[in-house]
Design an enzyme around this catalytic site. Structure first.
Site, PDB file in Angstrom:
ATOM      1  N   THR A  98     -72.227 -69.217 -38.525  1.00  0.00           N
ATOM      2  CA  THR A  98     -71.038 -68.381 -38.378  1.00  0.00           C
ATOM      3  C   THR A  98     -70.711 -67.606 -39.651  1.00  0.00           C
ATOM      4  O   THR A  98     -71.002 -68.077 -40.762  1.00  0.00           O
ATOM      5  CB  THR A  98     -69.819 -69.274 -38.041  1.00  0.00           C
ATOM      6  N   LYS A 131     -70.141 -75.794 -40.971  1.00  0.00           N
ATOM      7  CA  LYS A 131     -71.351 -74.999 -40.681  1.00  0.00           C
ATOM      8  C   LYS A 131     -72.153 -74.742 -41.952  1.00  0.00           C
ATOM      9  O   LYS A 131     -73.393 -74.747 -41.932  1.00  0.00           O
ATOM     10  CB  LYS A 131     -70.964 -73.688 -39.995  1.00  0.00           C
ATOM     11  N   TYR A 153     -63.921 -75.446 -40.146  1.00  0.00           N
ATOM     12  CA  TYR A 153     -65.048 -75.052 -39.287  1.00  0.00           C
ATOM     13  C   TYR A 153     -66.169 -74.442 -40.136  1.00  0.00           C
ATOM     14  O   TYR A 153     -67.335 -74.845 -40.053  1.00  0.00           O
ATOM     15  CB  TYR A 153     -64.550 -74.070 -38.221  1.00  0.00           C
ATOM     16  N   ASP A 178     -57.599 -67.697 -41.263  1.00  0.00           N
ATOM     17  CA  ASP A 178     -58.135 -66.387 -40.855  1.00  0.00           C
ATOM     18  C   ASP A 178     -58.275 -65.437 -42.043  1.00  0.00           C
ATOM     19  O   ASP A 178     -57.272 -65.004 -42.605  1.00  0.00           O
ATOM     20  CB  ASP A 178     -57.165 -65.725 -39.853  1.00  0.00           C
ATOM     21  N   ASP A 223     -75.892 -81.683 -23.665  1.00  0.00           N
ATOM     22  CA  ASP A 223     -74.490 -81.295 -23.828  1.00  0.00           C
ATOM     23  C   ASP A 223     -73.618 -82.515 -23.557  1.00  0.00           C
ATOM     24  O   ASP A 223     -73.958 -83.327 -22.691  1.00  0.00           O
ATOM     25  CB  ASP A 223     -74.160 -80.178 -22.825  1.00  0.00           C
ATOM     26  N   ILE A 238     -50.196 -61.840 -31.177  1.00  0.00           N
ATOM     27  CA  ILE A 238     -51.000 -61.263 -32.260  1.00  0.00           C
ATOM     28  C   ILE A 238     -50.675 -62.061 -33.515  1.00  0.00           C
ATOM     29  O   ILE A 238     -49.520 -62.108 -33.962  1.00  0.00           O
ATOM     30  CB  ILE A 238     -50.686 -59.760 -32.423  1.00  0.00           C
ATOM     31  N   ARG A 285     -52.479 -67.001 -38.308  1.00  0.00           N
ATOM     32  CA  ARG A 285     -53.135 -68.267 -37.958  1.00  0.00           C
ATOM     33  C   ARG A 285     -53.830 -68.800 -39.213  1.00  0.00           C
ATOM     34  O   ARG A 285     -54.522 -68.035 -39.896  1.00  0.00           O
ATOM     35  CB  ARG A 285     -54.159 -68.013 -36.842  1.00  0.00           C
TER      36      ARG A 285
HETATM   37  N1  UDP Z   1     -56.228 -63.527 -32.460  1.00  0.00           N
HETATM   38  C1  UDP Z   1     -54.927 -63.190 -32.142  1.00  0.00           C
HETATM   39  N2  UDP Z   1     -54.372 -63.788 -31.036  1.00  0.00           N
HETATM   40  C2  UDP Z   1     -55.026 -64.690 -30.255  1.00  0.00           C
HETATM   41  C3  UDP Z   1     -56.360 -65.010 -30.596  1.00  0.00           C
HETATM   42  C4  UDP Z   1     -56.932 -64.416 -31.721  1.00  0.00           C
HETATM   43  O1  UDP Z   1     -54.286 -62.386 -32.806  1.00  0.00           O
HETATM   44  O2  UDP Z   1     -54.460 -65.210 -29.291  1.00  0.00           O
HETATM   45  C5  UDP Z   1     -56.864 -62.916 -33.646  1.00  0.00           C
HETATM   46  C6  UDP Z   1     -57.320 -63.926 -34.688  1.00  0.00           C
HETATM   47  O3  UDP Z   1     -56.279 -64.176 -35.616  1.00  0.00           O
HETATM   48  C7  UDP Z   1     -58.504 -63.205 -35.327  1.00  0.00           C
HETATM   49  C8  UDP Z   1     -59.088 -62.381 -34.185  1.00  0.00           C
HETATM   50  O4  UDP Z   1     -58.051 -62.284 -33.206  1.00  0.00           O
HETATM   51  O5  UDP Z   1     -58.071 -62.327 -36.335  1.00  0.00           O
HETATM   52  C9  UDP Z   1     -60.302 -63.027 -33.537  1.00  0.00           C
HETATM   53  O6  UDP Z   1     -59.995 -64.373 -33.248  1.00  0.00           O
HETATM   54  P1  UDP Z   1     -60.865 -65.263 -32.275  1.00  0.00           P
HETATM   55  O7  UDP Z   1     -60.131 -66.556 -32.113  1.00  0.00           O
HETATM   56  O8  UDP Z   1     -61.184 -64.485 -31.051  1.00  0.00           O
HETATM   57  O9  UDP Z   1     -62.229 -65.471 -33.043  1.00  0.00           O
HETATM   58  P2  UDP Z   1     -62.544 -66.114 -34.499  1.00  0.00           P
HETATM   59  O10 UDP Z   1     -62.392 -64.989 -35.485  1.00  0.00           O
HETATM   60  O11 UDP Z   1     -61.600 -67.226 -34.730  1.00  0.00           O
HETATM   61  O12 UDP Z   1     -63.949 -66.572 -34.345  1.00  0.00           O
END
Ligand code: UDP
Length: 329
Positions: A116, A144, A140, A288, A31, A206, A285
């Site tokens: 992923t 992967k 990301y 997504d 690591d 959110i 975000r």
């Molecule tokens: N999410 C959110 N607020 C946060 C973090 C995540 O609304 O502070 C949403 C994000 O947009 C996604 C879901 O929660 O739709 C899961 O996000 P996370 O970052 O936990 O995992 P990822 O899907 O990126 O692996």
């Protein structure tokens, strides 16, 4: 058996080390501690090495007796990957190329790779199977997918055999609260909501409520980290038994097959915590997809994998127990 676990000080990596120890195995953890934690290494041999440095890697691994490699070490944040794509390609793609080169030199031919659902991009079907088109919509996921392609080609060109495990949303913590998720900054939904609940963090934002989903928030398939760890051991076992389909490379989705929206997860967090949690609505975000839900039947059928912590409340409850223990430590 003795395994090399890259990224073994990280979240899913450390839970996999724990599962290995519970099965009587041992690990060498490699690591760079960019996001991993010393406290998560559980008394195993630790190599503080960066996969981007091939000579340091070669030197550190020289002479080791390894029965297989669990490869977790990677950068793994969708949002961050959009801002620093070169860093993501260097860590995830170049780092893996270096690892595979040294593995082949040493005659280590079994790899279980941490992949992923982000490799699929926007789903065309309700549940995603492994042969769904792979068109990642974030950096990301691109990195992967590139690694999966590299692994597959390496397996075709050498004695290497690999299994790629495509996680949906890793969540939760060890049931006895001995291990869990700690990121700085924390960006994942459940720990961010629980941090807000414990008063240690900002209100949860959110990210978007205008997605084409029933309540407008993103839907994800949350899978408990111990169930993920168990799948890794099963995948390595399948490689050891040489009982996988196809020549040398296979890939499996890991999820519960049930989707929860951000609002539903947030409601489960409020339920478990027993109080309302401060939040606000924010912008979407970048990167997504609206919905990501697994069809993980192949992992069940071929690896005999059966998730044991499928309820979202149970997943959140383990994360909450960990949050409380970790905060008070
Ligand atoms: N999410 C959110 N607020 C946060 C973090 C995540 O609304 O502070 C949403 C994000 O947009 C996604 C879901 O929660 O739709 C899961 O996000 P996370 O970052 O936990 O995992 P990822 O899907 O990126 O692996």
């Amino acid at each position: 058996m003795h395994y090399l676990v890259t990224g073994g000080a990280g979240y899913v990596g450390s839970h996999t080390v724990r599962a290995l120890l519970q099965h009587g195995h041992t690990a060498t953890i490699l690591d760079n501690f960019s996001t991993g934690h010393r406290w998560a290494t559980q008394g195993q041999v630790v190599l503080d090495v960066d996969l981007r440095n091939p000579s340091a890697l070669r030197d550190a691994l020289r002479g080791l007796e390894i029965d297989g490699i669990f490869h977790f070490a990677a950068k793994s944040l969708v949002g961050e990957s959009a801002k620093t794509p070169v860093t993501y390609y260097q860590n995830n793609v170049t780092g893996t190329a270096n690892l595979l080169e040294v593995a082949l030199e040493n005659g280590w031919h079994r790899v279980v790779f941490s992949s992923t659902a982000a490799i699929y991009g926007n789903p065309l079907t309700d549940r995603i199977t492994e042969n769904h088109p792979k068109v990642p919509i974030n950096v990301y996921g691109q990195t992967k997918l590139t690694v999966e392609n590299m692994l597959k080609a390496t397996c075709e060109a050498s004695p290497m055999a690999a299994v790629s495990l495509r996680y949906f949303n890793a969540a939760g913590a060890a049931e006895d609260a001995s291990l869990g998720e700690v990121h700085d900054p924390e960006t994942h939904l459940i720990p961010t909501a629980l941090k807000a609940a414990s008063g240690a963090g900002q209100p949860l934002t959110i990210f978007g409520d205008d997605y084409p989903t029933p309540d407008g928030t993103c839907v994800r398939d949350y899978i408990h980290v111990q169930d993920l760890a168990d799948a890794h051991l099963r995948a390595m076992n399948a490689l050891e038994q040489q009982r996988l389909e196809g020549p040398q490379f296979d890939a499996f989705n890991l999820g519960n097959g049930v989707g929860f929206s951000v609002k539903e997860v947030f409601a489960a967090c409020e339920d478990i915590v027993g109080q309302s949690i401060p939040y606000r609505l924010g912008q979407r975000r970048e990167g997504d997809p609206a919905r990501l839900v697994a069809d993980a039947s192949r992992a069940r059928e071929e690896l005999g994998w059966q998730p044991r912590h499928s309820e979202i409340e149970m997943i959140v409850a383990t994360a909450w127990a960990w949050e409380q223990k970790h905060r008070s430590a």
